[in-house]
Design a protein around this motif. Structure first.
Motif, PDB file in Angstrom:
ATOM      1  N   LYS A 132       0.872  -1.181   0.000  1.00 42.46           N
ATOM      2  CA  LYS A 132       0.000   0.000   0.000  1.00 42.46           C
ATOM      3  C   LYS A 132       0.905   1.226   0.000  1.00 42.46           C
ATOM      4  O   LYS A 132       1.796   1.338   0.844  1.00 42.46           O
ATOM      5  CB  LYS A 132      -0.891   0.016   1.246  1.00 42.46           C
ATOM      6  CG  LYS A 132      -2.174  -0.763   1.069  1.00 42.46           C
ATOM      7  CD  LYS A 132      -2.933  -0.857   2.361  1.00 42.46           C
ATOM      8  CE  LYS A 132      -3.926   0.273   2.513  1.00 42.46           C
ATOM      9  NZ  LYS A 132      -4.803   0.041   3.695  1.00 42.46           N
ATOM     10  N   THR A 133       0.631   2.106  -0.932  1.00 45.15           N
ATOM     11  CA  THR A 133       1.496   3.266  -1.118  1.00 45.15           C
ATOM     12  C   THR A 133       0.722   4.531  -0.761  1.00 45.15           C
ATOM     13  O   THR A 133      -0.380   4.741  -1.266  1.00 45.15           O
ATOM     14  CB  THR A 133       1.969   3.339  -2.582  1.00 45.15           C
ATOM     15  OG1 THR A 133       2.670   2.122  -2.871  1.00 45.15           O
ATOM     16  CG2 THR A 133       2.888   4.520  -2.820  1.00 45.15           C
ATOM     17  N   PHE A 134       1.289   5.328   0.090  1.00 38.72           N
ATOM     18  CA  PHE A 134       0.629   6.550   0.568  1.00 38.72           C
ATOM     19  C   PHE A 134       1.286   7.760  -0.102  1.00 38.72           C
ATOM     20  O   PHE A 134       2.469   8.012   0.074  1.00 38.72           O
ATOM     21  CB  PHE A 134       0.739   6.649   2.092  1.00 38.72           C
ATOM     22  CG  PHE A 134      -0.039   5.566   2.781  1.00 38.72           C
ATOM     23  CD1 PHE A 134       0.469   4.280   2.885  1.00 38.72           C
ATOM     24  CD2 PHE A 134      -1.301   5.821   3.294  1.00 38.72           C
ATOM     25  CE1 PHE A 134      -0.248   3.267   3.506  1.00 38.72           C
ATOM     26  CE2 PHE A 134      -2.036   4.817   3.917  1.00 38.72           C
ATOM     27  CZ  PHE A 134      -1.519   3.539   4.019  1.00 38.72           C
ATOM     28  N   VAL A 135       0.454   8.469  -0.862  1.00 39.46           N
ATOM     29  CA  VAL A 135       0.963   9.578  -1.676  1.00 39.46           C
ATOM     30  C   VAL A 135       0.318  10.871  -1.201  1.00 39.46           C
ATOM     31  O   VAL A 135      -0.880  10.927  -0.947  1.00 39.46           O
ATOM     32  CB  VAL A 135       0.628   9.332  -3.167  1.00 39.46           C
ATOM     33  CG1 VAL A 135       0.997  10.550  -4.013  1.00 39.46           C
ATOM     34  CG2 VAL A 135       1.360   8.099  -3.676  1.00 39.46           C
ATOM     35  N   LYS A 136       1.151  11.886  -1.075  1.00 47.10           N
ATOM     36  CA  LYS A 136       0.644  13.213  -0.735  1.00 47.10           C
ATOM     37  C   LYS A 136       1.447  14.225  -1.545  1.00 47.10           C
ATOM     38  O   LYS A 136       2.673  14.064  -1.688  1.00 47.10           O
ATOM     39  CB  LYS A 136       0.841  13.469   0.764  1.00 47.10           C
ATOM     40  CG  LYS A 136       0.079  14.649   1.291  1.00 47.10           C
ATOM     41  CD  LYS A 136       0.250  14.725   2.797  1.00 47.10           C
ATOM     42  CE  LYS A 136      -0.474  15.933   3.335  1.00 47.10           C
ATOM     43  NZ  LYS A 136      -0.218  16.100   4.756  1.00 47.10           N
ATOM     44  N   ASP A 137       0.783  15.220  -2.054  1.00 51.09           N
ATOM     45  CA  ASP A 137       1.441  16.223  -2.888  1.00 51.09           C
ATOM     46  C   ASP A 137       2.131  15.578  -4.098  1.00 51.09           C
ATOM     47  O   ASP A 137       3.163  16.067  -4.563  1.00 51.09           O
ATOM     48  CB  ASP A 137       2.471  17.029  -2.086  1.00 51.09           C
ATOM     49  CG  ASP A 137       1.823  17.810  -0.957  1.00 51.09           C
ATOM     50  OD1 ASP A 137       0.748  18.390  -1.191  1.00 51.09           O
ATOM     51  OD2 ASP A 137       2.384  17.810   0.155  1.00 51.09           O
TER      52      ASP A 137
END
Lengths: 750, 189
Positions: free
Chosen positions: A65-70
């Motif tokens: 699971k990859t958490f992406v922000k900006d």
């Protein structure tokens, strides 16, 4: 700086200030007008979560699971939905964002003016493709075919769409392919002779085992998620025996540890089999009703094998062999995990057959919690859309061969006038030097680092020097890139769509594009499309590969109803909710006892094996004769996967430099002290390295973990490993395996 | 606004964003002009390109990455807080990096261009707006000052002494030293 300023958050400070408009009259070159609307997707307050899957050559093939922000990957974690990954990744997996955001990543297409000079220039993709396509067309014109163009590709990225590299080659014409695998081919053939396929139990069912033998594998390093099943089996009362020439972290977790002579595994298994036979612990239902040739095998054991003989060959005391054999045969169920390390010998296939026989005669084949576990490819039934490209009209190729095959080749070969020319991937250097009419002139390297993985490095360098053009598709600068003319930057898992299956567990996960491809990186199929465009510009009709690629669409094209049914999903997009496990009739392979062999039974006696030049029975076959004072073992390192990850800063924290590990008694004889610099040498070459003394290593053995590079380190174990073939592998993978652990060397203090 | 100063920053921007020998030569000649240095006429610009790539671009591991995050993060990794700070600054200026997220926002050349915008804003306003002054002061003291020093040191350590890349590093250092010394620390209300 004042206290007041230091206390102020930089972001708070920037918030609310606007000098927008200041740029409107300036002749800017780089920055463009900012539109809040256009950038909204990258300014969300909450994380966007994407599904990814580790595409490396590893048992675990973790769901991520990859958490992406900006628009930036902030962190990743193991997917909870997969009971195998169970929310955790290995150290390598957790380091993935550091691959994407490493300043050392290859960012642009570049050309090197003279191999190994370090004189690199940036070129546009168009110029790179112009050079490459021009060379391909030149070869075609000169030779009348593209057999002078070679492809070497293996396990750097097992995402299914990456088979588009092979597809790209086919779309150009008939080329030369390096086939086979350095990894596991002897064992694959062995299991195919015995069982009719390589098909292992679900590793999660190891918890049901009452007796677990881990034979030549080190899951504590190389399959960390499997260890929880081993540990749970142990907690439930199972005994765990670890057999390995090196005292590994897995061995440390076992109840019993055997350190046999390397390559003596077949003798050990046969000695155990003889004892089981003597005790009358053979599963008569299995050997009488589901097996062929057991009587001949039993006769062989009685006439040729004794426990004392096995003890003499292996170095394991006879009473211990008897004890473990009896316990194994008495436990129900009992299983053996056959590691890939133990079959990397000139007798590796024969040894795997002997172990299979031990599992089978005790009735543990086809049983939940049992099994001779080696691997499987049951969840790989994709369409191979990217792979299956047609040669251009009028393409000429090789006559007289059946074309390439490999363990991951699920295509059905069609009768054709021409085929590709195949050469042995395990003899890359020699194949480049020997291949004539036409000679190899150009090599395309993708998903592979031959200088770290292929054998006899000194010869490989000479072989590369005969090539007129080498193109490497890479993420980081390796020794192979150093020996290339052109490097093309390839995307990481976060920057492309694909799908990943395991050769060990039964989970399948999609890999979503989580961020934009950085710099000028492209996926393998996008590179193929670009090459096709250029080829057709220069010579219309010279390449059939589609010229516009959407990696998401190509992912979709890999799915079919068979996969959906097997996974119990309606559509591939269901995988966006998390990985899915195949619907298994039983956690045991071969639970219906209908084997894939010609007889439909387990074959202790395999005529097919005999037809292919081996013994019909799993008789003992001696290993390679020593050609130097010490045995040399070069297994996988803990914080790398071959040469991948090893250059990252986190790994350097733990593994600052490579070491030679040797037994203190041997060191004393050689007047070598701990941490001395030594020279390890043999007929292939030499390397200099620091030594660590440890009794984890058997006497007369040298252990050096493979594949170190980066940060000024040019260490390479392939300076010491030759390309001697293993006994089996050609039947199913197109070329025999390689005796990676059938190597010898000497050592001296420098 | 000082035209000479802007020209110097422009030439540095163009040097550090160059992708070939010709662009390096064009920018380096302007840098030399702005600092009254002389580039030998027999300079091998292809060799300069090789060195530039060895230091800053790749494909081998680069000793002096051109991105702020490589120096501002506790680990040597890109797209960190410094990149997002730079992005926010550009947004404040009504600007953005093309295809945001593809090239890290804190690439030296983008930051130098943002500096040109800020200095232009300061020069154009009479008197300069408090926002522009504050943003410029923040950019100099809180952002650039954190990484240009280590970047210049890394460049000087690995560049050929007396070469064109070293000249550019010196010019960058001289410009920034002056910028730092002539910019009041940010003291927002």
């Amino acid at each position: 700086m004042s206290q007041k300023t230091r206390a102020l958050s930089r972001r708070q400070f920037l918030k609310g200030i606007s000098v927008a408009g200041a740029a409107s009259l300036l002749p800017l070159r780089l920055l463009m007008p900012y539109s809040a609307e256009a950038a909204t997707a990258f300014r969300e307050q909450d994380f966007q979560i994407f599904r990814n899957a580790c595409p490396r050559n590893c048992y675990d093939t973790c769901s991520i699971k990859t958490f992406v922000k900006d628009g930036v990957v902030q962190f990743i974690e193991g997917a909870q939905e997969s009971t195998f990954t169970q929310g955790g990744l290995c150290v390598k997996g957790y380091a993935y964002p550091r691959r994407v955001y490493s300043p050392d990543r290859i960012k642009y297409p570049m050309v090197q003016d003279g191999r190994r000079t370090g004189n690199w220039r940036r070129v546009s993709w168009d110029e790179a493709m112009d050079r490459i396509a021009g060379k391909i067309l030149e070869i075609k014109e000169k030779d009348g075919s593209l057999l002078g163009l070679g492809l070497t590709k293996y396990s750097g990225n097992f995402g299914i769409t990456n088979y588009g590299v092979e597809g790209m080659m086919s779309s150009l014409g008939y080329t030369t392919r390096f086939v086979g695998t350095p990894c596991w081919p002897a064992g694959i053939d062995a299991q195919n002779y015995d069982l009719g396929d390589m098909w292992c139990n679900d590793p999660e069912d190891m918890v049901k085992s009452r007796y677990v033998i881990i034979w030549g594998a080190n899951p504590a390093w190389c399959s960390v998620h499997s260890m929880k099943y081993v540990n749970e089996a142990k907690r439930r009362g199972a005994k765990v025996v670890v057999i390995d020439p090196v005292f590994t972290q897995t061995a440390a977790k076992g109840d019993v540890y055997w350190q046999p002579e390397a390559s003596s595994d077949g003798a050990l298994a046969l000695g155990m089999a003889r004892h089981v036979l003597d005790l009358g612990l053979v599963d008569s239902d299995f050997v009488n009703n589901h097996a062929k040739g057991f009587a001949e095998f039993a006769a062989y054991l009685r006439e040729n094998v004794t426990v004392e003989w096995a003890a003499g060959v292996s170095g394991i005391p006879a009473d211990q062999i008897r004890e473990v054999a009896e316990e194994f045969a008495s436990a129900d169920p009992a299983t053996i995990w056959i590691g890939y390390g133990m079959q990397r010998h000139t007798n590796g296939g024969a040894s795997v057959r002997a172990i299979d026989a031990l599992v089978a005669m005790t009735g543990n084949v086809g049983k939940e919690g049992g099994g001779a576990r080696y691997g499987h490819l049951r969840t790989w039934g994709f369409n191979y859309h990217a792979l299956l490209q047609k040669q251009p009209e009028g393409a000429k190729g090789f006559i007289g061969a059946t074309g390439p095959k490999g363990e991951f080749d699920f295509t059905k070969g069609e009768a054709a006038s021409f085929t590709d020319r195949t050469v042995n991937i395990n003899k890359t250097a020699q194949a480049i030097l020997d291949t004539k009419d036409p000679a190899l002139k150009m090599l395309w390297v993708s998903c592979k680092n031959p200088f770290a993985q292929d054998f006899d490095r000194p010869k490989l360098e000479k072989a590369f020097d005969t090539l007129e053009m080498v193109v490497s598709v890479e993420q980081f600068f390796t020794e192979t890139v150093n020996n290339s003319d052109i490097v093309l930057p390839v995307t990481t898992l976060f920057e492309e769509w694909t799908v990943n299956a395991s050769y060990w567990h039964y989970w399948v996960g999609i890999n979503e594009q989580a961020i934009k491809p950085m710099y000028e990186t492209k996926s393998n199929i996008e590179i193929a499309a670009l090459l096709s465009k250029k080829m057709n510009q220069l010579a219309p009709g010279s390449c059939t590969f589609p010229q516009d690629i959407d990696t998401r669409e190509w992912l979709e094209k890999e799915f079919n109803q068979g996969i959906y049914d097997y996974l119990g999903i309606k559509h591939w997009t269901d995988l966006k909710n998390g990985p899915v496990k195949a619907r298994l009739a039983s956690s045991a392979s071969w639970s219906d006892k209908k084997f894939g062999t010609p007889s439909g039974q387990y074959e202790f006696h395999s005529e097919l094996c005999q037809q292919n030049g081996h013994d019909a029975l799993p008789r003992y076959k001696e290993g390679r004769k020593p050609y130097d004072e010490f045995r040399l073992l070069t297994p996988h390192t803990k914080f790398g996967l071959h040469s991948q990850f090893i250059n990252l800063d986190w790994m350097h924290e733990f593994n600052k430099e490579p070491f030679l590990y040797m037994h203190p008694d041997d060191a004393q004889e050689k007047k070598i002290a701990d941490l001395d610099m030594v020279r390890v040498f043999n007929k292939v070459g030499e390397l200099k390295i620091k030594v660590k003394l440890t009794s984890n290593v058997a006497k007369k053995s040298l252990v050096i973990y493979e594949a170190w590079f980066g940060q000024g380190n040019d260490f390479n174990v392939q300076n010491l490993v030759d390309d001697e073939s293993a006994d089996m592998g050609a039947y199913k993978t197109g070329a025999p395996g390689v005796a990676i652990h059938g190597q010898f060397a000497n050592v001296e203090r420098v | 606004m000082n035209d000479a100063s802007i020209a110097c920053i422009e030439s540095l921007r163009d040097f550090f964003s160059a992708s070939n020998a010709m662009e390096l030569e064009d920018a380096a000649v302007r840098i030399a002009g702005s600092v009254a240095a002389v580039i030998p006429p027999d300079t091998d610009w292809t060799a300069v390109e090789y060195e530039f790539n060895r230091l800053f671009v790749g494909p081998a591991a680069v000793p002096a990455p051109l991105y702020a995050s490589a120096y501002c993060e506790s680990d040597r990794v890109l797209m960190g807080k410094a990149a997002l700070e730079a992005r926010r600054l550009y947004h404040q200026l009504g600007l953005a990096v093309p295809r945001e997220g593809v090239i890290p926002d804190d690439h030296l050349a983008f930051e130098l261009e943002a500096m040109i915008v800020l200095k232009s804003a300061l020069g154009a306003d009479a008197p300069p707006s408090q926002d522009a002054k504050a943003l410029h002061a923040w950019f100099v003291h809180e952002h650039l000052a954190r990484w240009l020093g280590p970047f210049i040191l890394a460049t000087r350590t690995h560049a050929s002494p007396g070469g064109v890349v070293a000249l550019a590093a010196d010019a960058l250092a001289a410009w920034f030293d002056k910028e730092l010394n002539t910019t009041a620390t940010p003291l927002p209300e």
